[in-house]
Enzyme design. Structure first.
Site, PDB file in Angstrom:
ATOM      1  N   GLY A  33       0.775  -1.167   0.106  1.00 57.09           N
ATOM      2  CA  GLY A  33      -0.073   0.041  -0.089  1.00 57.09           C
ATOM      3  C   GLY A  33       0.965   1.256  -0.098  1.00 57.09           C
ATOM      4  CG  ASN A  34      -0.301   4.596  -1.851  1.00 63.75           C
ATOM      5  OD1 ASN A  34      -1.151   5.506  -1.279  1.00 63.75           O
ATOM      6  ND2 ASN A  34      -0.715   3.845  -2.713  1.00 63.75           N
ATOM      7  NE  ARG A  35       5.010   7.014   4.315  1.00 65.52           N
ATOM      8  CZ  ARG A  35       5.545   6.231   5.412  1.00 65.52           C
ATOM      9  NH1 ARG A  35       4.375   6.012   6.315  1.00 65.52           N
ATOM     10  NH2 ARG A  35       6.507   5.458   5.574  1.00 65.52           N
ATOM     11  CB  SER A  36      -3.115   7.935  -0.298  1.00 64.61           C
ATOM     12  OG  SER A  36      -4.156   8.192  -0.767  1.00 64.61           O
ATOM     13  CB  ALA A  98      -2.346   7.214  -3.944  1.00 60.98           C
TER      14      ALA A  98
END
Ligand code: CTP
Ligand code: CA
Length: 222
Positions: A33-36, A98
């Site tokens: 995943g990512n930090r969005s 994102a």
């Protein structure tokens, strides 16, 4: 019930907003995943709703926002499939999601076990399709908004995205700067359009960014 029809400036408009980071499965219990946080997209959807638009939010983030159609997805592939269905009949697409640039080549059926004699574990990744570029290439009359998440050379990098993504405008933000990055309630946007000088907005709340964006849309594209 909202009765303020005077302010329903987006009445009759169909708006799709995508929000949040995609989650690319590794196995049944893990993902990349990512930090969005999804907050910028959520603000775009909320303000459009308050202006009377018919809003569909396609998101990886759980939300109890009311008055809009919610479609929950996890992966870039699911986002692509959903947009292929909904994009042809929309008026506006705001692509705030994102999207993970890469996903695991293989998704394990069972939870992956660690192994006593190996300290390094490698996951092979393959590129996700560029959803914005692919979807926006099919546009007829839709107005398409892309984002550019940068940590350096904001203008040059965002300019490249404006020229490659088939979007009408790019909203660029420095996702590593204080007050404008992932997860916070504020943002600092530079709006890019073809044949126009970039327009840098002051640092403001994501709700105010969304209000300013929809004002821009109404002033330019109705
Ligand atoms: N985007 C997309 N599909 C992808 C990657 C990005 O639709 N596979 C969209 C994002 O939703 C955003 C825009 O493209 O609206 C720009 O995303 P960004 O990550 O800033 O740019 P990339 O083109 O992925 O380039 P890079 O991450 O290398 O800067
Ligand atoms: Ca990217």
């Amino acid at each position: 019930i909202k009765s303020n029809f005077i302010n329903q400036k987006l009445a009759g408009k169909k708006v799709i907003v995508t929000a949040g980071g995609t989650k690319e499965a590794i196995d049944p219990v893990r993902y990349i995943g990512n930090r969005s946080s999804g907050k910028m997209g959520l603000a775009m959807a909320q303000v459009a709703r308050d202006l009377g638009a018919d809003v569909t939010l396609i998101t990886t983030i759980k939300t109890n926002i009311t008055g809009i159609k919610l479609i929950e997805i996890q992966t870039a592939d699911q986002l692509m499939t959903t947009l292929k269905e909904y994009f042809p009949t929309t008026d506006v697409l705001v692509m705030a999601a994102a999207v993970a640039d890469f996903k695991p080549v293989n998704v394990a059926d069972q939870k992956i076990k660690k192994n006593d004699d190996e300290d390094i574990f490698t996951i092979k990744l393959t590129k996700n399709p560029d959803i914005l570029k692919t979807i926006a290439a099919t546009k007829t009359n839709q107005f398409v908004v892309g984002f550019a998440a940068e940590t350096q050379n904001l203008l040059a990098n965002a300019e490249k995205k404006l020229n490659s993504k088939n979007a009408n405008v790019i909203l660029a933000n420095n996702v590593a700067s204080a007050g404008a990055g992932f997860g916070v309630d504020t943002n600092k946007i530079t709006l890019l359009q073809k044949n126009q000088a970039p327009d840098t907005w002051p640092l403001m709340s994501k709700i105010d960014v969304a209000k300013k964006f929809w004002d821009f849309y109404l002033a330019n594209k109705l």
